[in-house]
Design a protein around this motif. Structure first.
Motif, mmCIF file in Angstrom:
data_model
loop_
_atom_site.group_PDB
_atom_site.id
_atom_site.type_symbol
_atom_site.label_atom_id
_atom_site.label_comp_id
_atom_site.label_asym_id
_atom_site.label_seq_id
_atom_site.Cartn_x
_atom_site.Cartn_y
_atom_site.Cartn_z
ATOM 1 N N GLU A 147 -6.748 3.556 15.418
ATOM 2 C CA GLU A 147 -8.061 3.242 14.878
ATOM 3 C C GLU A 147 -8.000 1.848 14.248
ATOM 4 O OE1 GLU A 147 -10.813 4.848 15.070
ATOM 5 O OE2 GLU A 147 -10.289 6.929 15.540
ATOM 6 N N LEU A 148 -8.917 0.976 14.637
ATOM 7 C CA LEU A 148 -9.025 -0.347 14.037
ATOM 8 C C LEU A 148 -10.212 -0.335 13.088
ATOM 9 C CD1 LEU A 148 -8.394 -2.568 17.187
ATOM 10 C CD2 LEU A 148 -6.740 -1.754 15.498
ATOM 11 N N VAL A 149 -9.961 -0.661 11.822
ATOM 12 C CA VAL A 149 -10.984 -0.583 10.786
ATOM 13 C C VAL A 149 -11.192 -1.961 10.164
ATOM 14 C CG1 VAL A 149 -10.444 1.826 10.290
ATOM 15 C CG2 VAL A 149 -9.298 0.022 9.003
ATOM 16 N N ASP A 150 -12.321 -2.129 9.517
ATOM 17 C CA ASP A 150 -12.617 -3.419 8.886
ATOM 18 C C ASP A 150 -11.658 -3.708 7.740
ATOM 19 O OD1 ASP A 150 -14.674 -3.986 10.649
ATOM 20 O OD2 ASP A 150 -16.185 -2.980 9.407
ATOM 21 N N THR A 151 -11.423 -2.713 6.906
ATOM 22 C CA THR A 151 -10.491 -2.866 5.785
ATOM 23 C C THR A 151 -9.743 -1.559 5.579
ATOM 24 O OG1 THR A 151 -12.201 -2.241 4.177
ATOM 25 C CG2 THR A 151 -11.873 -4.602 4.575
ATOM 26 N N LEU A 152 -8.492 -1.671 5.158
ATOM 27 C CA LEU A 152 -7.701 -0.491 4.833
ATOM 28 C C LEU A 152 -7.928 -0.116 3.370
ATOM 29 C CD1 LEU A 152 -4.331 -1.473 6.538
ATOM 30 C CD2 LEU A 152 -5.812 0.413 7.232
ATOM 31 N N PRO A 153 -8.124 1.157 3.069
ATOM 32 C CA PRO A 153 -8.283 1.554 1.666
ATOM 33 C C PRO A 153 -6.967 1.369 0.920
ATOM 34 C CG PRO A 153 -8.110 3.492 3.072
ATOM 35 C CD PRO A 153 -8.188 2.307 3.993
ATOM 36 N N LEU A 154 -7.049 0.797 -0.273
ATOM 37 C CA LEU A 154 -5.864 0.539 -1.077
ATOM 38 C C LEU A 154 -5.970 1.248 -2.420
ATOM 39 C CD1 LEU A 154 -5.436 -3.331 -0.550
ATOM 40 C CD2 LEU A 154 -4.288 -1.488 0.702
ATOM 41 N N LEU A 155 -4.825 1.640 -2.946
ATOM 42 C CA LEU A 155 -4.752 2.117 -4.310
ATOM 43 C C LEU A 155 -4.750 0.914 -5.248
ATOM 44 C CD1 LEU A 155 -1.926 4.731 -3.716
ATOM 45 C CD2 LEU A 155 -4.337 5.263 -4.052
ATOM 46 N N GLU A 156 -4.941 1.162 -6.533
ATOM 47 C CA GLU A 156 -4.959 0.066 -7.495
ATOM 48 C C GLU A 156 -3.644 -0.707 -7.479
ATOM 49 O OE1 GLU A 156 -5.641 -0.744 -12.282
ATOM 50 O OE2 GLU A 156 -5.498 1.290 -11.509
ATOM 51 N N SER A 157 -2.539 -0.031 -7.126
ATOM 52 C CA SER A 157 -1.233 -0.668 -7.092
ATOM 53 C C SER A 157 -1.075 -1.623 -5.926
ATOM 54 C CB SER A 157 -0.140 0.405 -7.007
ATOM 55 O OG SER A 157 -0.295 1.160 -5.803
ATOM 56 N N GLY A 158 -2.038 -1.619 -4.983
ATOM 57 C CA GLY A 158 -1.939 -2.462 -3.800
ATOM 58 C C GLY A 158 -1.367 -1.763 -2.596
ATOM 59 N N LYS A 159 -0.899 -0.530 -2.781
ATOM 60 C CA LYS A 159 -0.368 0.231 -1.658
ATOM 61 C C LYS A 159 -1.522 0.820 -0.845
ATOM 62 C CE LYS A 159 3.729 1.834 -4.196
ATOM 63 N NZ LYS A 159 4.480 3.045 -4.639
ATOM 64 N N PRO A 160 -1.303 1.044 0.459
ATOM 65 C CA PRO A 160 -2.350 1.711 1.240
ATOM 66 C C PRO A 160 -2.544 3.146 0.773
ATOM 67 C CG PRO A 160 -0.355 1.443 2.562
ATOM 68 C CD PRO A 160 -0.141 0.669 1.297
ATOM 69 N N ASP A 161 -3.762 3.607 0.789
ATOM 70 C CA ASP A 161 -4.079 4.977 0.397
ATOM 71 C C ASP A 161 -3.821 5.878 1.598
ATOM 72 O OD1 ASP A 161 -5.111 7.394 -0.429
ATOM 73 O OD2 ASP A 161 -6.811 6.493 -1.464
ATOM 74 N N ARG A 162 -2.603 6.348 1.730
ATOM 75 C CA ARG A 162 -2.195 7.113 2.904
ATOM 76 C C ARG A 162 -2.910 8.456 2.999
ATOM 77 N NH1 ARG A 162 2.202 4.849 5.427
ATOM 78 N NH2 ARG A 162 3.106 3.086 4.286
ATOM 79 N N ARG A 163 -3.162 9.067 1.858
ATOM 80 C CA ARG A 163 -3.858 10.364 1.905
ATOM 81 C C ARG A 163 -5.271 10.206 2.448
ATOM 82 N NH1 ARG A 163 -3.388 13.266 -3.703
ATOM 83 N NH2 ARG A 163 -3.558 11.141 -4.519
ATOM 84 N N ALA A 164 -5.950 9.133 2.045
ATOM 85 C CA ALA A 164 -7.297 8.896 2.558
ATOM 86 C C ALA A 164 -7.265 8.598 4.054
ATOM 87 C CB ALA A 164 -7.945 7.738 1.806
ATOM 88 N N LEU A 165 -6.268 7.830 4.485
ATOM 89 C CA LEU A 165 -6.164 7.490 5.902
ATOM 90 C C LEU A 165 -5.826 8.714 6.749
ATOM 91 C CD1 LEU A 165 -4.333 4.071 5.617
ATOM 92 C CD2 LEU A 165 -6.674 4.452 6.408
ATOM 93 N N GLU A 166 -4.939 9.559 6.227
ATOM 94 C CA GLU A 166 -4.601 10.764 6.979
ATOM 95 C C GLU A 166 -5.806 11.687 7.081
ATOM 96 O OE1 GLU A 166 -1.477 14.383 6.371
ATOM 97 O OE2 GLU A 166 -0.649 12.345 6.546
ATOM 98 N N ALA A 167 -6.562 11.809 5.989
ATOM 99 C CA ALA A 167 -7.775 12.642 6.026
ATOM 100 C C ALA A 167 -8.766 12.080 7.029
ATOM 101 C CB ALA A 167 -8.403 12.713 4.637
#
Length: 391
Positions: A363-383
């Motif tokens: 999936e190609l998305v406009d922006t990846l969701p990030l946590l405040e720490s700057g890490k990708p929000d993997r739980r949101a992406l997996e959902a």
């Protein structure tokens, strides 16, 4: 036992004052909180007397935990960093939120070194703001900072794009510590070509921040591999999790000789020279067609592709194989959507990962969701991927 007080993480002077009391003078324990909470706001409950800081984990793959760190652990971590830097006590630029351990440690290192940190504006990280804040640093002291890969990538992109102020700032720092997650392939090399001196760090809230630099443990830190899992020991270890003895018992183990170890949950291996290589998260291993696949290894292979430097690999259910790997990446135009799946499969095959590791969706998305720490929000992406939503 002693009280725990909330301190607004955005209020750097208040954070410094309370951390000075907690870390250097065994004062009340500090819980950094986001937003406009009143400084020194007590909360219900007590913590052990030696606890100086309670900090939340980032929660990128698991529910957040409140980690208890002693003043001795925080000082040991700061001391290990100083020894790695040859005893250097430079001036730090704070570019990370102090709700997380990496940001707090910039303040602790400043306190231990007797220096005042420069602070990036609260409006958010930009390459221009970083360069402007760097200009406020003392020219007679070495400049130091700690970043996550997404921040370094923005600086490198700006410098390569012709921003001379950003390029000058990158080259002016004596050291840049890079942690939080694995850096995309080529990022550190690009930064170094611009004059930056970057060190990759590995650690967590449970180890008072980074404790392995460029693959090698800091002085006083021990590393071992047990059943493929990385375990760490040293004075920088946390006391455990606030009000969660069961999680504490699972994460921290004590040998018969009394040596205490933290079970990181990461898969890794030690080289002949003692260097540590991380393969991925133990809880990110899937069984695909009866074969174990480490999603971290799939992610590393995919990130070698142009346009996929920040790609995230997650698990998705599969009727035939049980689980398969799927890729989410920011849309950058380097690969046409119709060619993306073939490209990532070629990358994993080229890395020798085998058929079970081949991603089945991209999936190609406009922006990846990030946590405040700057890490990708993997739980949101997996959902997202499990829900089958695309753009």
């Amino acid at each position: 036992m002693k009280p725990l007080i909330r301190v607004a993480a955005d209020d750097t002077p208040a954070m410094l004052a309370q951390l000075r009391e907690a870390v250097l003078l065994d004062g009340l324990a500090v819980l950094p909180v986001p937003g406009a909470e009143e400084p020194a706001d007590p909360i219900d409950g007590l913590v052990p007397d030696d606890v100086a800081l309670v900090v939340e984990t980032s929660g990128s793959t698991d529910a957040p935990k409140r980690v208890m760190l002693s003043g001795a652990a925080l000082r040991a971590s700061a001391g290990g960093t100083s020894r790695f830097l040859g005893g250097m006590h430079g001036q730090w630029l704070l570019a990370l939120p102090t709700t997380y351990i990496a940001g707090v440690q910039v303040l602790v290192r400043s306190l231990v070194g007797g220096t005042e940190p420069a602070v990036l504006p609260a409006s958010g990280f930009t390459a221009a703001a970083f360069a402007e804040t760097a200009r406020s640093l003392d020219p007679d002291r070495p400049w130091l900072t700690s970043l996550v890969p997404v921040q370094l990538a923005r600086l490198v992109d700006a410098a390569e794009g012709g921003d001379r102020r950003v390029r000058a700032a990158l080259g002016s720092f004596e050291r840049i510590l890079l942690g939080g997650q694995a850096a995309p392939p080529g990022l550190v090399e690009r930064a170094c070509e611009l004059g930056a001196r970057v060190h990759r760090t590995y650690g967590s809230s449970e180890t008072a921040g980074g404790c392995v630099y460029d693959g090698m443990p800091l002085p006083g830190v021990d590393v071992r591999i047990v059943d493929d899992e990385v375990q760490l020991a040293g004075r920088m270890l946390a006391e455990g999790y606030l009000d969660d003895p069961e999680r504490t018992a699972r994460a921290f183990v004590t040998d018969a000789d009394g040596r205490r170890w933290y079970r990181t949950g990461d898969l890794g291996a030690l080289g002949d020279d003692g260097s540590l290589r991380i393969r991925g998260r133990a809880d990110d291993v899937i069984i695909s067609g009866g074969v174990k696949v480490a999603l971290g290894e799939v992610e590393r292979a995919v990130r070698t592709l142009a346009g996929f430097a920040d790609a995230v690999v997650v698990r998705v259910p599969d009727d035939e194989w049980g689980e398969r790997a799927a890729v989410v990446a920011a849309r950058r135009g380097a690969v046409e959507p119709s060619d993306a799946l073939g490209a990532v499969i070629s990358a994993t095959d080229g890395a020798g990962l085998g058929p079970a590791a081949r991603p089945v969706r991209v999936e190609l998305v406009d922006t990846l969701p990030l946590l405040e720490s700057g890490k990708p929000d993997r739980r949101a992406l997996e959902a997202r991927m499990r829900g089958g939503r695309g753009e």
